[in-house]
Design an enzyme around this catalytic site. Structure first.
Site, short mmCIF file in Angstrom:
data_model
loop_
_atom_site.label_atom_id
_atom_site.label_comp_id
_atom_site.label_asym_id
_atom_site.label_seq_id
_atom_site.Cartn_x
_atom_site.Cartn_y
_atom_site.Cartn_z
N GLU A 213 6.00 -0.95 8.39
CA GLU A 213 5.79 -1.50 7.11
C GLU A 213 6.47 -1.59 6.14
O GLU A 213 6.30 -0.66 4.89
CB GLU A 213 4.18 -1.29 7.26
CG GLU A 213 3.29 -2.63 8.57
CD GLU A 213 3.19 -3.93 8.41
OE1 GLU A 213 3.72 -4.61 7.25
OE2 GLU A 213 3.11 -4.16 9.38
N CYS A 247 2.85 -4.21 -2.46
CA CYS A 247 4.01 -4.60 -1.54
C CYS A 247 4.40 -5.67 -1.87
O CYS A 247 5.57 -6.27 -1.18
CB CYS A 247 4.11 -4.28 -0.71
SG CYS A 247 2.49 -4.54 -0.02
P1 NAD Z 1 8.41 5.23 0.44
O1 NAD Z 1 9.54 5.26 1.40
O2 NAD Z 1 8.83 6.49 -0.84
O3 NAD Z 1 7.63 6.54 1.29
C1 NAD Z 1 7.31 6.68 2.25
C2 NAD Z 1 6.55 7.45 3.41
O4 NAD Z 1 7.53 8.02 4.11
C3 NAD Z 1 5.38 8.55 2.12
O5 NAD Z 1 4.40 9.07 3.31
C4 NAD Z 1 6.55 9.69 2.35
O6 NAD Z 1 6.21 10.65 2.60
C5 NAD Z 1 7.66 9.30 2.88
N1 NAD Z 1 9.32 10.01 2.89
C6 NAD Z 1 9.70 9.52 1.99
N2 NAD Z 1 10.73 10.21 2.13
C7 NAD Z 1 10.73 10.91 3.42
C8 NAD Z 1 11.78 10.69 3.55
N3 NAD Z 1 13.26 10.95 4.19
N4 NAD Z 1 12.13 11.35 5.02
C9 NAD Z 1 10.62 11.23 5.94
N5 NAD Z 1 9.98 10.59 5.20
C10 NAD Z 1 10.26 10.65 3.72
O7 NAD Z 1 7.66 4.75 -0.24
P2 NAD Z 1 6.22 3.64 -1.17
O8 NAD Z 1 7.60 4.71 -2.35
O9 NAD Z 1 5.36 5.78 -0.56
O10 NAD Z 1 6.03 2.81 -0.96
C11 NAD Z 1 6.84 1.77 -1.62
C12 NAD Z 1 7.59 1.35 -0.93
O11 NAD Z 1 6.23 0.93 -0.16
C13 NAD Z 1 7.57 -0.10 -1.58
O12 NAD Z 1 8.61 -0.80 -0.84
C14 NAD Z 1 6.68 -0.92 -1.13
O13 NAD Z 1 7.04 -2.67 -0.69
C15 NAD Z 1 6.31 -0.70 0.53
N6 NAD Z 1 4.94 -0.71 1.34
C16 NAD Z 1 5.19 -1.77 1.81
C17 NAD Z 1 3.27 -1.70 2.48
C18 NAD Z 1 3.53 -2.82 3.46
O14 NAD Z 1 2.54 -3.20 4.08
N7 NAD Z 1 4.32 -3.64 4.00
C19 NAD Z 1 2.44 -1.66 1.80
C20 NAD Z 1 2.70 -0.98 0.63
C21 NAD Z 1 3.80 -0.14 -0.03
#
Ligand code: NAD
Length: 460
Positions: A213, A247
């Site tokens: 997502e 998002c």
């Molecule tokens: P992110 O990708 O930085 O982190 C998400 C999760 O991944 C966290 O739990 C984090 O601990 C983990 N993570 C981070 N870096 C990692 C790595 N290198 N390896 C493994 N795991 C890792 O995202 P965010 O900053 O928490 O959220 C923002 C993004 O999420 C935006 O792009 C937003 O559009 C998207 N988002 C999408 C939805 C949806 O339903 N489609 C909902 C909310 C947010």
């Protein structure tokens, strides 16, 4: 820090528990969903508090955009679950009778849910509803960037569910990567595109299916045939709830040049009505999650010309609701998903060219169109591709459990909410049953003389 042995141990215990078959029992699943709802209702105040500490979220937004979406989803799931779990009969060609065919949904096993920070409670718990409904065990890794909510989720789940059934593993990137080294039966990830690729790469090692997502730049087209005030209100609401950290927020406006000035006036008026003269003083306006994101957003303020807002306060992680005019696609603000309270405006005179621009960029998570013109509505629906669409509205489609929610192309893989969540966490097992009382010899060797018979038979 959480050790790999600890993670391996939980997964091992969950596999053993799954093997008992308890999670497959439909009454067990319903009981767990009811329990989850009760726990959430009992923890309402603590959820408000955690979200306030993490994002300065107003209680109204915490209720309307996190808690109630979960409780309604649980109600919807409980209402329909007995239908969803039923095996579905599938027609067979009459030539194959008396054989019969059915599709049985079965749980996948042990699933991993990785959450994001912007709706930290919703994004960890909503997928869990589907995982429970489909009969799985689950491990949740909430976002470390919303630490109060992460700890609260760990406490709530840890107190009421045995870890061999549902466990919460708290931690950051390293913990997430430790989890990703393990074999799961499904990984449900919410977050950014870059991390999505890391998740998918890790999953590929075990051939684990993934739901991603993700986000993206969701365009909002504003035609000239609109109700100006309602359009302005609905755009501002979708853009500035959670201070733009949504998002699904309209990322930028593509506005018909004839109404641009009037729309800007309406946006300005309604922003004042929403958040007062100084939004920094409004208790209804959240803050950015942390300094890193604040600084990322602050750089976007150098693009184009700020015509509304643009005020910042680093200590408070505050950026006022901001509208930027005269941007072009080369500006920093148009290079990536904004994910903050900054709304760039691009004008168009020819809708076909505007659509072509949208189509020349990665497919967005959402697309919004404001127009009364039915032909234009049809044209936009038919000539663009996005995870979802709202017409004369923003964001609201995610509140309908019957609408599968997810992206397409760069904005994600897979979908959830309602039945789509149940499907995501289920395997649909195709079965074919043939009784013994008849066995016509048409398919067995030797084939001599049987091909023409088969061709005759298949004509009907
Ligand atoms: P992110 O990708 O930085 O982190 C998400 C999760 O991944 C966290 O739990 C984090 O601990 C983990 N993570 C981070 N870096 C990692 C790595 N290198 N390896 C493994 N795991 C890792 O995202 P965010 O900053 O928490 O959220 C923002 C993004 O999420 C935006 O792009 C937003 O559009 C998207 N988002 C999408 C939805 C949806 O339903 N489609 C909902 C909310 C947010």
């Amino acid at each position: 820090m959480i050790s790999n042995t600890f993670i391996g141990d939980i997964i091992h215990k969950q596999r053993d528990f799954f093997a008992t078959g308890n999670t497959k029992n439909i009454n067990f699943r319903i009981q767990q969903l009811k329990k989850l709802k009760q726990i959430i209702m009992d923890s309402e105040e603590s959820i408000y508090q955690a979200l306030k500490l993490d994002l300065n979220k107003p209680q109204f937004e915490s209720f309307a955009t996190e808690i109630v979406l979960i409780t309604k989803e649980i109600d919807y799931t409980i209402k329909h679950l007995k239908t969803w779990v039923k095996a579905k009969k599938v027609q067979v060609y009459w030539q194959l009778l008396p054989a019969s065919a059915k599709v049985y949904p079965e749980p996948l096993g042990v699933v991993l849910i990785i959450g994001a920070w912007n709706y930290p409670f919703l994004l960890a718990i909503e997928p869990l509803i589907g995982a429970i409904a489909a009969g799985n065990c689950a491990i949740i890794k909430p976002s470390e960037l919303a630490p109060h909510t992460s700890t609260l989720i760990a406490e709530m789940i840890g107190k009421h569910f045995p870890p061999e059934y549902i466990a919460v593993v708290e931690g950051g990137v390293e913990t997430s990567q430790d989890l990703l080294q393990e074999r799961f039966d499904h990984i449900f990830f919410t977050g950014g595109k870059a991390v999505g690729k890391i998740v998918m790469t890790a999953a590929a090692k075990h051939l684990t299916p993934v739901t991603l997502e993700l986000g993206g730049k969701s365009p909002c087209i504003v035609d000239r045939d609109i109700d100006m005030q309602k359009t302005a209100k609905r755009i501002i609401w979708g853009k500035f709830i959670n201070a733009g950290q949504t998002c699904l927020a309209p990322d930028y406006l593509l506005v018909n040049s004839h109404i641009k000035e009037d729309l800007l006036i309406a946006i300005k008026q309604n922003l004042q009505l929403f958040y007062g003269e100084n939004p920094q003083l409004s208790s209804d306006y959240p803050r950015n999650i942390n300094t890193k994101h604040f600084q990322r957003l602050e750089k976007f303020l150098q693009s184009g010309e700020i015509i509304i807002g643009g005020d910042t306060n680093k200590d408070e992680l505050y950026i006022s609701p901001t509208v930027i005019d005269h941007v072009n696609w080369d500006d920093a603000v148009m290079q990536d998903e904004i994910f903050g309270p900054i709304l760039p405006i691009i004008t168009y005179t020819d809708i076909s060219a505007a659509i072509a621009t949208i189509n020349s960029h990665p497919k967005p998570l959402a697309l919004y169109l404001f127009s009364r013109d039915q032909n234009l509505q049809k044209q936009v629906l038919q000539s663009t591709s996005s995870g979802g669409v709202c017409i004369n509205e923003t964001v609201m489609h995610c509140s309908v459990p019957g609408l599968p929610f997810g992206g397409v192309g760069d904005s994600g893989i897979g979908r959830y909410h309602g039945k789509a969540s149940f499907d995501t966490f289920s395997h649909y097992k195709s079965t074919y049953k043939n009784p013994f009382w008849v066995d016509i010899n048409w398919r067995y060797p030797p084939y001599k003389g049987k091909l023409s018979f088969l061709k005759q038979l298949l004509r009907f």
